[in-house]
Motif scaffolding. Structure first.
Motif, PDB file in Angstrom:
ATOM      1  N   MET A 182      40.816  70.435  95.599  1.00 47.44           N
ATOM      2  CA  MET A 182      39.976  69.523  94.825  1.00 47.44           C
ATOM      3  C   MET A 182      40.793  68.635  93.898  1.00 47.44           C
ATOM      4  O   MET A 182      40.428  67.500  93.632  1.00 47.44           O
ATOM      5  CB  MET A 182      38.976  70.326  93.984  1.00 47.44           C
ATOM      6  N   ALA A 224      32.113  71.053 105.951  1.00 46.97           N
ATOM      7  CA  ALA A 224      32.227  69.678 105.466  1.00 46.97           C
ATOM      8  C   ALA A 224      31.513  68.726 106.427  1.00 46.97           C
ATOM      9  O   ALA A 224      30.745  67.856 105.999  1.00 46.97           O
ATOM     10  CB  ALA A 224      33.694  69.291 105.314  1.00 46.97           C
ATOM     11  N   VAL A 260      27.745  69.097 105.991  1.00 43.71           N
ATOM     12  CA  VAL A 260      27.250  68.481 104.764  1.00 43.71           C
ATOM     13  C   VAL A 260      27.235  66.957 104.907  1.00 43.71           C
ATOM     14  O   VAL A 260      26.246  66.302 104.591  1.00 43.71           O
ATOM     15  CB  VAL A 260      28.103  68.900 103.548  1.00 43.71           C
ATOM     16  N   PHE A 261      28.308  66.394 105.440  1.00 42.20           N
ATOM     17  CA  PHE A 261      28.358  64.934 105.547  1.00 42.20           C
ATOM     18  C   PHE A 261      27.353  64.407 106.563  1.00 42.20           C
ATOM     19  O   PHE A 261      26.774  63.333 106.358  1.00 42.20           O
ATOM     20  CB  PHE A 261      29.778  64.464 105.872  1.00 42.20           C
ATOM     21  N   LEU A 263      24.119  64.387 104.758  1.00 45.21           N
ATOM     22  CA  LEU A 263      24.099  63.278 103.809  1.00 45.21           C
ATOM     23  C   LEU A 263      23.720  61.982 104.520  1.00 45.21           C
ATOM     24  O   LEU A 263      22.902  61.202 104.029  1.00 45.21           O
ATOM     25  CB  LEU A 263      25.486  63.097 103.177  1.00 45.21           C
ATOM     26  N   PHE A 275      20.597  59.711 103.667  1.00 41.48           N
ATOM     27  CA  PHE A 275      20.819  58.343 103.197  1.00 41.48           C
ATOM     28  C   PHE A 275      20.036  57.308 104.007  1.00 41.48           C
ATOM     29  O   PHE A 275      19.809  56.202 103.530  1.00 41.48           O
ATOM     30  CB  PHE A 275      22.309  58.001 103.240  1.00 41.48           C
ATOM     31  N   ALA A 325      20.719  53.540  97.834  1.00 38.02           N
ATOM     32  CA  ALA A 325      21.545  54.558  97.181  1.00 38.02           C
ATOM     33  C   ALA A 325      22.832  54.752  97.967  1.00 38.02           C
ATOM     34  O   ALA A 325      23.922  54.885  97.392  1.00 38.02           O
ATOM     35  CB  ALA A 325      20.769  55.872  97.074  1.00 38.02           C
ATOM     36  N   VAL A 358      25.523  52.252  97.350  1.00 41.40           N
ATOM     37  CA  VAL A 358      26.212  52.490  96.083  1.00 41.40           C
ATOM     38  C   VAL A 358      27.218  53.632  96.209  1.00 41.40           C
ATOM     39  O   VAL A 358      28.319  53.589  95.679  1.00 41.40           O
ATOM     40  CB  VAL A 358      25.172  52.811  94.975  1.00 41.40           C
ATOM     41  N   MET A 359      26.794  54.677  96.942  1.00 38.91           N
ATOM     42  CA  MET A 359      27.580  55.910  96.968  1.00 38.91           C
ATOM     43  C   MET A 359      28.702  55.934  98.008  1.00 38.91           C
ATOM     44  O   MET A 359      29.678  56.660  97.858  1.00 38.91           O
ATOM     45  CB  MET A 359      26.658  57.109  97.263  1.00 38.91           C
ATOM     46  N   GLY A 408      32.768  55.905  97.396  1.00 36.14           N
ATOM     47  CA  GLY A 408      33.275  57.122  96.766  1.00 36.14           C
ATOM     48  C   GLY A 408      33.282  58.288  97.732  1.00 36.14           C
ATOM     49  O   GLY A 408      34.229  59.079  97.775  1.00 36.14           O
ATOM     50  N   LEU A 409      32.209  58.395  98.528  1.00 36.83           N
ATOM     51  CA  LEU A 409      32.098  59.525  99.440  1.00 36.83           C
ATOM     52  C   LEU A 409      33.126  59.443 100.567  1.00 36.83           C
ATOM     53  O   LEU A 409      33.694  60.445 100.973  1.00 36.83           O
ATOM     54  CB  LEU A 409      30.692  59.602 100.018  1.00 36.83           C
ATOM     55  N   PHE A 420      36.343  60.582  99.354  1.00 40.56           N
ATOM     56  CA  PHE A 420      36.340  62.029  99.206  1.00 40.56           C
ATOM     57  C   PHE A 420      36.487  62.711 100.560  1.00 40.56           C
ATOM     58  O   PHE A 420      37.222  63.685 100.717  1.00 40.56           O
ATOM     59  CB  PHE A 420      35.044  62.468  98.526  1.00 40.56           C
ATOM     60  N   LEU A 447      39.347  65.351 101.953  1.00 42.44           N
ATOM     61  CA  LEU A 447      39.081  66.669 102.527  1.00 42.44           C
ATOM     62  C   LEU A 447      39.787  66.878 103.858  1.00 42.44           C
ATOM     63  O   LEU A 447      39.931  68.003 104.318  1.00 42.44           O
ATOM     64  CB  LEU A 447      37.574  66.825 102.776  1.00 42.44           C
TER      65      LEU A 447
END
Lengths: 329, 329
Positions: A130, A238, A241-242, A245, A249, A258, A261-262, A265-266, A269, A273
């Protein structure tokens, strides 16, 4: 120092390999870089020819689909095998390949050769943490059924690598286990724990798989089976989860907004990972230096792998590991 | 049928346990429910008293901090131990507890007792899958150093449970491994693979940890060490991703708005990922039925555990497992 690079291994071979090597050659003029592979194709890609780049012809290629053991034994003129032979015969000090991982392991074992006193060389990639520093993990699937003594060798080799090549003064070594207390685990980890406590390393004890990504150690030692289970459980979770997402979304126009915007960053990330993004993985315990760079490596990644090999050679990595293994015989 | 419930085990004991048992008693009047624990505290919580609920006094409690083996041996009057004794002595057909998991394993082994022919009983929780159906996984950490024969028993017991209690006609049984091909893995999984192919189950082959959440099998068989590594790697990765999401979401006012839109969906998904949310876990391979419900169980979860125990008893689960184990001796 002379570094052999398998010009034909990886998704973007040979053009990205050649491009990366040309960049590296200009930056580090003290290194002689040997491009191994189809000389006609390589020469065609050489827009320039720095004095410290050489082409060594190899007429065959090991592909991603080749069965590792068979391929290395039969394709004696494959670029990967020829690069290994250059190291074995002292014509190169290190080799780098982005080709078939299994075949590179076999090349390391059979062509370059094991270091005396090492039972099982290990491939040691960096896993993401992390905080972005990463943890060198070995072994993650090359060797099944490791012995406690082999885990001890992994710990010593990994610790020397982190200190020599990555400049960590006292690398913290952890043992992958199912609990933090000394007496936790299976027969393998319980016995290994005792050996690691006595070893010339900074042993920080057992580390649970849930804590690996939180940092806490610089080297993680495990048998190839449970290490591979851990790695794939991380990847699978991972991914799950993605992908959820993504579904979330795209549900309504509000969530799509949303997402806009996100997402930057994702994405960043997600890249963090991906352990494949974290540089070349050394194969430790061989009589020469072998570096695996990822199959998707572009020119920059290849250049970085050359940098890594150069630092490892300058630091005397292989000699330091051999000296330590030797005192323990 | 008589089901003993440890009224003192879990975060919300005894009130949520008593409340759940009262609800269950009204719904299933064919079941006699025995609340085991401090009778004064239990009686005080019984706003009503259905004819099929009984209180059995036990003066002691095993806490979450107790060392499992020691606690079960010394606290002979603990509610969990007394409930186990009721099953052993034929005064109850099943027991349910939300208390200390390790102590419940020991209670199962030492008090309820192993089924003849079973070397290592296993706790078998459900792991979440993306499609929401879940996979029964055993073993996830109770027994280290499993043998191939023990993995075979896990497969048989898990398969019978999924079919008898959860109504899956032909449960697909997978073996946790580091690759899908038959010859992949360590000595344990390679040997187990051969045994599973011959077993009276629907063996679907090796399953990689990255594929577990994608479904593909109804029962996942593994040794306790690698199973626990997998479970904790999944938990750690999910935690890491969600904590990063949280950071990303609070970065600017735009992302905070995005968070407001996304959070309900994400919370639901996070809950789906939490294996603790997925009902009671049976302990398979004992001479009686033992069900672990999660420590955080509320009245509804307790009621659901009673439902699960009732279905298991009606289906003759323990007898069916005993019959199959018996034919293989």
């Amino acid at each position: 120092m002379r570094i052999a690079i398998d010009a034909m291994g990886g998704d973007h071979a040979p053009h990205e390999i050649v491009a990366g090597v040309l960049q590296a050659a200009k930056e580090w003029t003290d290194a002689e870089l040997i491009l191994v592979g189809d000389s006609a194709r390589i020469e065609a890609l050489m827009s320039e020819r720095p004095g410290n780049v050489r082409v060594h012809h190899a007429g065959d290629v090991i592909t991603a689909d080749d069965e590792p053991g068979k391929a290395v034994r039969r394709k004696k003129d494959a670029s990967m095998v020829v690069a290994g032979r250059l190291v074995r015969e002292g014509e190169a000090d290190a080799m780098i390949s982005g080709g078939n991982t299994g075949a590179l392991m076999v090349t390391g074992l059979l062509i370059v050769g094991r270091m005396e006193g090492v039972e099982r060389p290990a491939l040691a990639p960096m896993l993401p943490t992390m905080d972005g520093t990463g943890v060198l993990a070995l072994d993650l699937g090359a060797n099944m059924d490791a012995s406690p003594e082999e885990l001890l060798q992994y710990a010593i080799m990994g610790s020397i690598y982190r200190s020599k090549v990555q400049g960590i003064a006292k690398p913290r070594v952890g043992l992958l286990n199912i609990g933090t207390e000394a007496m936790k685990g299976n027969t393998l980890t319980k016995t290994a724990y005792g050996l690691l406590e006595q070893a010339p390393i900074q042993f920080v004890g057992n580390v649970e798989a849930s804590q690996v990504m939180r940092g806490g150690c610089d080297v993680l030692v495990c048998d190839g089976f449970s290490g591979n289970v851990m790695l794939k459980a991380m990847e699978g979770t991972a991914d799950a989860v993605f992908s959820t997402l993504k579904t979330e979304f795209t549900r309504t126009w509000m969530t799509k907004l949303a997402a806009a915007v996100m997402m930057p960053g994702l994405r960043q990330f997600k890249k963090k990972l991906d352990y494949k993004e974290h540089g070349g993985a050394p194969m430790l315990g061989l009589s020469g230096l072998v570096l695996k760079c990822h199959g998707s490596s572009d020119a920059l990644a290849v250049k970085n792998a050359v940098r890594q090999a150069r630092v490892a050679l300058q630091s005397g990595l292989v000699q330091a590991i051999a000296a330590e293994i030797n005192t323990r015989k």
